[in-house]
Write an enzyme that holds these catalytic residues in place. Structure first.
Site, PDB file in Angstrom:
ATOM      1  CG  ASP A  10      -9.604   3.800   0.828  1.00  0.00           C
ATOM      2  OD1 ASP A  10      -9.931   3.359   1.942  1.00  0.00           O
ATOM      3  OD2 ASP A  10      -8.430   4.029   0.513  1.00  0.00           O
ATOM      4  CG  HIS A  11     -10.581   6.686   3.869  1.00  0.00           C
ATOM      5  ND1 HIS A  11      -9.502   7.492   4.073  1.00  0.00           N
ATOM      6  CD2 HIS A  11     -10.165   5.439   4.169  1.00  0.00           C
ATOM      7  CE1 HIS A  11      -8.487   6.773   4.456  1.00  0.00           C
ATOM      8  NE2 HIS A  11      -8.856   5.513   4.525  1.00  0.00           N
TER       9      HIS A  11
ATOM     10  CE1 TYR B 289     -11.968   1.516   5.274  1.00  0.00           C
ATOM     11  CE2 TYR B 289     -10.854   2.959   6.839  1.00  0.00           C
ATOM     12  CZ  TYR B 289     -10.833   2.178   5.684  1.00  0.00           C
ATOM     13  OH  TYR B 289      -9.677   2.083   4.953  1.00  0.00           O
TER      14      TYR B 289
ATOM     15  CG  HIS C   1      -1.942   1.046   1.264  1.00  0.00           C
ATOM     16  ND1 HIS C   1      -1.667   2.367   1.515  1.00  0.00           N
ATOM     17  CD2 HIS C   1      -3.268   0.971   1.026  1.00  0.00           C
ATOM     18  CE1 HIS C   1      -2.797   3.061   1.444  1.00  0.00           C
ATOM     19  NE2 HIS C   1      -3.782   2.243   1.148  1.00  0.00           N
TER      20      HIS C   1
ATOM     21  CG  HIS D 148      -7.281   0.756  -1.220  1.00  0.00           C
ATOM     22  ND1 HIS D 148      -6.521   1.013  -0.101  1.00  0.00           N
ATOM     23  CD2 HIS D 148      -7.618  -0.556  -1.150  1.00  0.00           C
ATOM     24  CE1 HIS D 148      -6.382  -0.095   0.607  1.00  0.00           C
ATOM     25  NE2 HIS D 148      -7.029  -1.059  -0.011  1.00  0.00           N
TER      26      HIS D 148
ATOM     27  CB  CYS E 194      -4.176   3.521  -2.334  1.00  0.00           C
ATOM     28  SG  CYS E 194      -5.238   4.565  -1.299  1.00  0.00           S
TER      29      CYS E 194
HETATM   30  C1  DNO Z   1      -6.631   3.412   5.508  1.00  0.00           C
HETATM   31  C2  DNO Z   1      -6.061   2.249   4.866  1.00  0.00           C
HETATM   32  C3  DNO Z   1      -4.703   1.880   5.414  1.00  0.00           C
HETATM   33  C4  DNO Z   1      -4.297   0.551   4.833  1.00  0.00           C
HETATM   34  C5  DNO Z   1      -2.945   0.098   5.242  1.00  0.00           C
HETATM   35  C6  DNO Z   1      -2.540  -1.102   4.446  1.00  0.00           C
HETATM   36  O1  DNO Z   1      -7.787   3.572   5.498  1.00  0.00           O
HETATM   37  O2  DNO Z   1      -6.045   2.382   3.499  1.00  0.00           O
HETATM   38  O3  DNO Z   1      -4.785   1.782   6.788  1.00  0.00           O
HETATM   39  O4  DNO Z   1      -5.166  -0.420   5.263  1.00  0.00           O
HETATM   40  O5  DNO Z   1      -2.015   1.089   5.077  1.00  0.00           O
HETATM   41  O6  DNO Z   1      -1.520  -1.736   5.086  1.00  0.00           O
END
Ligand code: DNO
Length: 348
Positions: free
Chosen positions: A308-309, A322, A198, A263, A236
């Site tokens: 993602d978020h 989340y 990531h 992501h 991401c």
């Molecule tokens: C945040 C996530 C990160 C991710 C880690 C992967 O929301 O994208 O915490 O899970 O960095 O190791």
């Protein structure tokens, strides 16, 4: 791409039955969140996790993450032992049928934000980052608290760790990452598991700590250091997209065969080092998210993707970034893009 969502296990306020009702969501991204970093995972706990996910009618698609112990990132005397424990967890994950594992190599802190509930003009709140704020504040308990790491260290442990990193610059951290990859990628290949690092979030050094997974050059270095398809990336968009000199479309073109997990989220850059998280819908952000996702769907039609978020909307409370509602909206936006690309592929 395979539509997935992250779930933080039984303690998550968002429940699997709710995820199951997101149209066409098939996969769950999760981890054994109760096991402290460095402890090897057990097959019993892993199988139990898989059963819970499957009982909800979903598939355990991705493990995010198997945490990489700081001893490995520091490259200190205990790293080999920590790597063995990491490999043990990897074997347990593979035995449960999971083929994609996400991890990161960020020293001490995982993702960092300066406000987890910043009010937006439409009445929602979202996560934001302000560089000046992060530099102004003293890091300690109750400061810059984040889900995940704030509780992870005592102030004394944090001070020790930061002191240890004073000896580790970006070049050393990079070498420690290569050492780790050389140790784990052959075993991942043997097990048929794709590793997906990531990117740093945000993608620049923060709090005096080095970061080495931030730019095109960083990603190229990592992929070339161990040229095996099992050594791959979590693409991401939100992390990489926070940095104006990252051309996401060019990165997709360059690294597509090694992108094993996506992501999708959007950020609005306010300056070179400040940003707000915004809705997934393309025009809200500084990145043309739709274009990048369409290209990913074209080049990597099988890889798992997760919204993602999300923002907090409709009065929802819960784990910052989340909640259910805005991530479900994001999932539907992604589904629309994926469908559009499939239509185009099938019917021109
Ligand atoms: C945040 C996530 C990160 C991710 C880690 C992967 O929301 O994208 O915490 O899970 O960095 O190791």
């Amino acid at each position: 791409m395979e539509l997935t969502m992250r779930w933080f296990g039984p303690a998550d306020p968002v429940k699997l039955w709710q995820l199951r009702q997101v149209p066409n969501l098939s996969g769950v991204v999760t981890a054994l969140h109760d096991i402290v970093p460095g402890e090897p995972w057990t097959s019993q706990a892993m199988q139990a996790l898989r059963s819970v996910v499957e009982a909800a009618g979903l598939r355990l698609s991705v493990i995010e993450s198997i945490p990489v112990h700081e001893d490995i990132k520091l490259g200190n005397a205990r790293r080999d032992e920590r790597i063995q424990a990491w490999l043990e967890s990897l074997r347990v994950v593979a035995a449960a049928g999971v083929q994609t594992v996400c991890y990161n190599f960020m020293p001490v802190f995982d993702w960092i934000r300066t406000d987890l509930a910043h009010p937006q003009p439409d009445g929602s709140t979202s996560l934001v980052f302000r560089q000046a704020e992060v530099e102004r504040r003293q890091i300690g308990v109750g400061e810059l608290s984040l889900p995940g790491w704030a509780e992870a260290y005592t102030p004394a442990e944090l001070a020790d760790l930061r002191a240890a990193y004073a000896e580790v610059d970006a070049a050393a951290l990079r070498q420690n990452l290569v050492y780790f990859l050389r140790a784990v990628v052959p075993e991942a290949a043997r097990l048929g598991v794709k590793l997906a690092i990531h990117p740093d979030d945000p993608p620049w050094p923060v709090l005096g700590l080095p970061r080495v997974v931030s730019t095109t050059e960083d990603l190229r270095f990592i992929l070339e250091a161990v040229p095996n398809e099992h050594n791959g990336l979590t693409f991401c968009l939100g992390s990489l997209g926070a940095r104006p000199d990252n051309d996401l479309l060019a990165m997709v073109e360059a690294f597509a065969p090694r992108i094993h997990f996506v992501h999708a989220r959007n950020v609005k850059r306010l300056s070179d080092r400040d940003f707000d998280e915004v809705p997934h819908v393309s025009h809200f952000g500084s990145t043309n998210l739709a274009r990048v996702v369409l290209r990913l769907e074209e080049l990597r039609p099988r890889v798992p993707v997760r919204p993602d978020h999300g923002r907090m909307i409709w009065g929802e409370t819960g784990r910052p970034g989340y909640g259910l509602y805005d991530r479900a909206l994001g999932a539907m936006y992604l589904q629309g893009l994926i469908d559009a690309m499939r239509e185009r592929r099938q019917h021109g």
